[in-house]
Motif scaffolding. Structure first.
Motif, PDB file in Angstrom:
ATOM      1  N   SER A  21      20.189  25.119  -8.919  1.00  0.00           N
ATOM      2  CA  SER A  21      20.445  25.892 -10.189  1.00  0.00           C
ATOM      3  C   SER A  21      19.566  24.967 -11.123  1.00  0.00           C
ATOM      4  O   SER A  21      19.367  25.606 -12.393  1.00  0.00           O
ATOM      5  N   SER A  22      19.021  23.799 -10.984  1.00  0.00           N
ATOM      6  CA  SER A  22      18.427  22.914 -11.796  1.00  0.00           C
ATOM      7  C   SER A  22      16.914  23.359 -11.814  1.00  0.00           C
ATOM      8  O   SER A  22      16.325  22.509 -12.769  1.00  0.00           O
ATOM      9  N   ARG A  32      17.421  18.187 -11.067  1.00  0.00           N
ATOM     10  CA  ARG A  32      18.386  17.313 -10.531  1.00  0.00           C
ATOM     11  C   ARG A  32      18.300  17.078  -9.126  1.00  0.00           C
ATOM     12  O   ARG A  32      18.397  18.034  -8.251  1.00  0.00           O
ATOM     13  N   THR A  33      17.709  15.816  -8.741  1.00  0.00           N
ATOM     14  CA  THR A  33      17.228  15.569  -7.444  1.00  0.00           C
ATOM     15  C   THR A  33      18.343  14.733  -6.700  1.00  0.00           C
ATOM     16  O   THR A  33      18.873  13.609  -7.262  1.00  0.00           O
ATOM     17  N   ASN A  34      18.878  15.316  -5.652  1.00  0.00           N
ATOM     18  CA  ASN A  34      19.862  14.338  -4.772  1.00  0.00           C
ATOM     19  C   ASN A  34      19.176  13.324  -3.647  1.00  0.00           C
ATOM     20  O   ASN A  34      19.863  12.347  -3.519  1.00  0.00           O
ATOM     21  N   PHE A  35      18.176  13.666  -3.259  1.00  0.00           N
ATOM     22  CA  PHE A  35      17.580  12.922  -2.366  1.00  0.00           C
ATOM     23  C   PHE A  35      15.848  12.989  -2.496  1.00  0.00           C
ATOM     24  O   PHE A  35      15.335  14.350  -2.534  1.00  0.00           O
ATOM     25  N   VAL A  36      15.112  11.943  -2.302  1.00  0.00           N
ATOM     26  CA  VAL A  36      13.795  12.028  -1.956  1.00  0.00           C
ATOM     27  C   VAL A  36      13.504  11.156  -0.808  1.00  0.00           C
ATOM     28  O   VAL A  36      13.912   9.925  -0.670  1.00  0.00           O
ATOM     29  N   ALA A  37      12.765  12.008   0.102  1.00  0.00           N
ATOM     30  CA  ALA A  37      12.464  11.131   1.416  1.00  0.00           C
ATOM     31  C   ALA A  37      11.438   9.905   1.489  1.00  0.00           C
ATOM     32  O   ALA A  37      10.439  10.200   0.833  1.00  0.00           O
ATOM     33  N   THR A  38      11.656   9.160   2.093  1.00  0.00           N
ATOM     34  CA  THR A  38      10.501   8.203   2.449  1.00  0.00           C
ATOM     35  C   THR A  38       9.701   8.566   3.496  1.00  0.00           C
ATOM     36  O   THR A  38       8.454   7.922   3.629  1.00  0.00           O
ATOM     37  N   ILE A 177      19.750  33.265   3.351  1.00  0.00           N
ATOM     38  CA  ILE A 177      20.590  33.619   2.012  1.00  0.00           C
ATOM     39  C   ILE A 177      21.016  32.208   1.405  1.00  0.00           C
ATOM     40  O   ILE A 177      21.889  31.510   1.951  1.00  0.00           O
ATOM     41  N   HIS A 178      20.565  31.853   0.378  1.00  0.00           N
ATOM     42  CA  HIS A 178      21.114  30.527  -0.164  1.00  0.00           C
ATOM     43  C   HIS A 178      21.966  30.914  -1.391  1.00  0.00           C
ATOM     44  O   HIS A 178      21.532  32.107  -2.051  1.00  0.00           O
ATOM     45  N   ALA A 179      23.076  30.478  -1.372  1.00  0.00           N
ATOM     46  CA  ALA A 179      23.883  30.665  -2.513  1.00  0.00           C
ATOM     47  C   ALA A 179      23.472  29.747  -3.831  1.00  0.00           C
ATOM     48  O   ALA A 179      23.955  28.589  -3.587  1.00  0.00           O
ATOM     49  N   ALA A 180      22.385  30.099  -4.540  1.00  0.00           N
ATOM     50  CA  ALA A 180      21.689  29.256  -5.378  1.00  0.00           C
ATOM     51  C   ALA A 180      22.685  28.464  -6.291  1.00  0.00           C
ATOM     52  O   ALA A 180      22.295  27.226  -6.602  1.00  0.00           O
ATOM     53  N   ASP A 181      23.761  29.165  -6.870  1.00  0.00           N
ATOM     54  CA  ASP A 181      24.390  28.484  -7.503  1.00  0.00           C
ATOM     55  C   ASP A 181      25.460  27.248  -7.026  1.00  0.00           C
ATOM     56  O   ASP A 181      26.011  26.401  -7.736  1.00  0.00           O
ATOM     57  N   ALA A 182      25.353  27.216  -5.607  1.00  0.00           N
ATOM     58  CA  ALA A 182      26.185  26.111  -5.039  1.00  0.00           C
ATOM     59  C   ALA A 182      25.314  25.207  -4.350  1.00  0.00           C
ATOM     60  O   ALA A 182      25.767  23.935  -3.869  1.00  0.00           O
ATOM     61  N   GLU A 183      23.933  25.722  -4.509  1.00  0.00           N
ATOM     62  CA  GLU A 183      22.862  24.636  -3.561  1.00  0.00           C
ATOM     63  C   GLU A 183      22.981  23.494  -4.090  1.00  0.00           C
ATOM     64  O   GLU A 183      22.499  23.364  -5.369  1.00  0.00           O
ATOM     65  N   GLY A 184      23.138  22.379  -3.552  1.00  0.00           N
ATOM     66  CA  GLY A 184      22.950  20.976  -3.634  1.00  0.00           C
ATOM     67  C   GLY A 184      24.170  20.466  -4.261  1.00  0.00           C
ATOM     68  O   GLY A 184      23.967  19.125  -4.737  1.00  0.00           O
ATOM     69  N   LEU A 185      25.075  21.262  -4.543  1.00  0.00           N
ATOM     70  CA  LEU A 185      26.329  20.628  -5.120  1.00  0.00           C
ATOM     71  C   LEU A 185      27.471  19.961  -4.238  1.00  0.00           C
ATOM     72  O   LEU A 185      28.131  19.071  -4.740  1.00  0.00           O
ATOM     73  N   CYS A 186      27.447  20.190  -3.003  1.00  0.00           N
ATOM     74  CA  CYS A 186      28.237  19.629  -1.869  1.00  0.00           C
ATOM     75  C   CYS A 186      29.682  19.866  -2.536  1.00  0.00           C
ATOM     76  O   CYS A 186      30.638  19.131  -2.231  1.00  0.00           O
ATOM     77  N   GLN A 187      29.961  21.033  -3.078  1.00  0.00           N
ATOM     78  CA  GLN A 187      31.339  21.409  -3.544  1.00  0.00           C
ATOM     79  C   GLN A 187      31.844  22.488  -2.750  1.00  0.00           C
ATOM     80  O   GLN A 187      32.995  23.085  -3.249  1.00  0.00           O
ATOM     81  N   GLY A 188      31.415  22.802  -1.652  1.00  0.00           N
ATOM     82  CA  GLY A 188      32.121  24.202  -0.702  1.00  0.00           C
ATOM     83  C   GLY A 188      30.946  25.056  -1.045  1.00  0.00           C
ATOM     84  O   GLY A 188      30.516  25.270  -1.893  1.00  0.00           O
ATOM     85  N   VAL A 232      22.499  22.767   6.388  1.00  0.00           N
ATOM     86  CA  VAL A 232      23.009  21.726   5.862  1.00  0.00           C
ATOM     87  C   VAL A 232      22.076  20.975   4.989  1.00  0.00           C
ATOM     88  O   VAL A 232      21.021  20.300   5.771  1.00  0.00           O
ATOM     89  N   GLY A 233      22.115  20.701   3.778  1.00  0.00           N
ATOM     90  CA  GLY A 233      21.248  19.841   2.893  1.00  0.00           C
ATOM     91  C   GLY A 233      21.612  18.524   2.408  1.00  0.00           C
ATOM     92  O   GLY A 233      21.721  17.512   3.011  1.00  0.00           O
ATOM     93  N   SER A 234      22.107  18.617   1.291  1.00  0.00           N
ATOM     94  CA  SER A 234      22.429  17.399   0.491  1.00  0.00           C
ATOM     95  C   SER A 234      23.673  16.680   1.109  1.00  0.00           C
ATOM     96  O   SER A 234      23.631  15.515   0.848  1.00  0.00           O
ATOM     97  N   SER A 235      24.560  17.316   1.845  1.00  0.00           N
ATOM     98  CA  SER A 235      25.777  16.426   2.359  1.00  0.00           C
ATOM     99  C   SER A 235      25.420  15.780   3.395  1.00  0.00           C
ATOM    100  O   SER A 235      25.987  14.958   4.155  1.00  0.00           O
ATOM    101  N   LEU A 236      24.128  16.002   4.070  1.00  0.00           N
ATOM    102  CA  LEU A 236      23.719  15.564   5.522  1.00  0.00           C
ATOM    103  C   LEU A 236      23.301  14.072   5.408  1.00  0.00           C
ATOM    104  O   LEU A 236      22.359  13.761   4.382  1.00  0.00           O
ATOM    105  N   ASP A 237      23.821  13.149   6.495  1.00  0.00           N
ATOM    106  CA  ASP A 237      23.325  11.830   6.290  1.00  0.00           C
ATOM    107  C   ASP A 237      21.773  11.875   6.349  1.00  0.00           C
ATOM    108  O   ASP A 237      21.144  10.671   5.809  1.00  0.00           O
TER     109      ASP A 237
END
Length: 258
Positions: A21-22, A32-38, A177-188, A232-237
């Motif tokens: 949503s950002s 709002r970036t949760n992760f940038v890969a090396t 189908i991405h639920a864009a409002d929930a994408e990246g928030l790791c809140q369910g 699974v995105g931002s919650s994944l190790d």
């Protein structure tokens, strides 16, 4: 059973996990970036190949991602879908680069967000419905959900309903189908959306958005009767998260295989 579909999200040529949503073309500071890969995109694609994971997707979030996308497809030929800026003029090129399917959203709408069925028919003519994935990633509105284009920034006229899915099913192999409002928030997850999608069984479908733990995959499985796969995105190790372990997802896939 709900299966795991891996992902590689590209932004400015790097593998990233962002809060969907950002995204804002007019204000880069809002991102709002949760992760940038090396590691480069092809490192992830090769990992998925070695672990026998197919049917995932590479998404190009804006310009500057073509080189990284091609490298990922070359590392896992025939194992990944490609989306982001795909239309009838370049779809065949991306299939030739190693994608198993092309994913389309924004090209199916005009500037005002009105669905253009003739564009979809042109894509089917160009690559065949069996190589086409329709991305119906959406934002929640009063009374339901609307497909969002331009990296989820522009709300279109197309609503997420079983009638919509029925009308599009003959023109594609799968839906994403991405639920864009929930994408990246790791809140369910968006449980209402998953339940709606799971009530319709016409095509394979992958859901993304908000998955925080392995329990969310089990919830998707239950709500959809096992008919919807998940990314699974931002919650994944693997992407710096702590809620879901990649090794557990691989083990889940191996157990599900006949």
């Amino acid at each position: 059973m709900t299966r795991f579909r891996p992902c590689i999200d590209l932004h400015h040529g790097a593998v990233k996990q962002i809060v969907g949503s950002s995204l804002n073309d007019h204000d880069e500071n809002s991102l709002r970036t949760n992760f940038v890969a090396t590691q480069p995109a092809e490192w992830y694609a090769d990992l998925y190949r070695r672990d026998g994971l197919t049917g995932g997707h590479v998404i190009k979030l804006g310009p500057g991602n073509d080189e990284a996308a091609r490298a990922a497809l070359a590392a896992h030929p025939g194992g990944l879908h490609i989306g982001g800026g795909i239309d009838a003029t370049n779809a065949e090129t991306w299939l030739a680069a190693g994608a198993s399917h092309v994913i389309v959203t924004s090209c199916l709408f005009n500037r005002d967000g009105i669905f253009q069925k003739h564009i979809l028919q042109e894509l089917v003519s160009a690559v065949g419905a069996n190589r086409l994935v329709i991305d119906l990633s959406c934002r929640r509105l009063a009374g339901g959900w609307a497909v969002a284009m331009n990296r989820w920034q522009t709300i279109t006229s197309l609503r997420i309903t079983t009638d919509t899915l029925d009308s599009l099913a003959e023109h594609c192999a799968e839906f994403l189908i991405h639920a864009a409002d929930a994408e990246g928030l790791c809140q369910g997850i968006d449980e209402e959306l998953v339940a709606l999608l799971g009530s319709w069984k016409g095509r394979p479908m992958t859901y993304a958005g908000g998955i925080a733990t392995m329990a969310d995959l089990d919830l998707i499985d239950r709500l959809s009767g096992g008919s919807i796969d998940a990314t699974v995105g931002s919650s994944l190790d693997l992407f710096g998260g702590s809620g879901v372990k990649y090794a557990d997802l691989v083990a889940r896939e191996q157990q599900a295989q006949p």
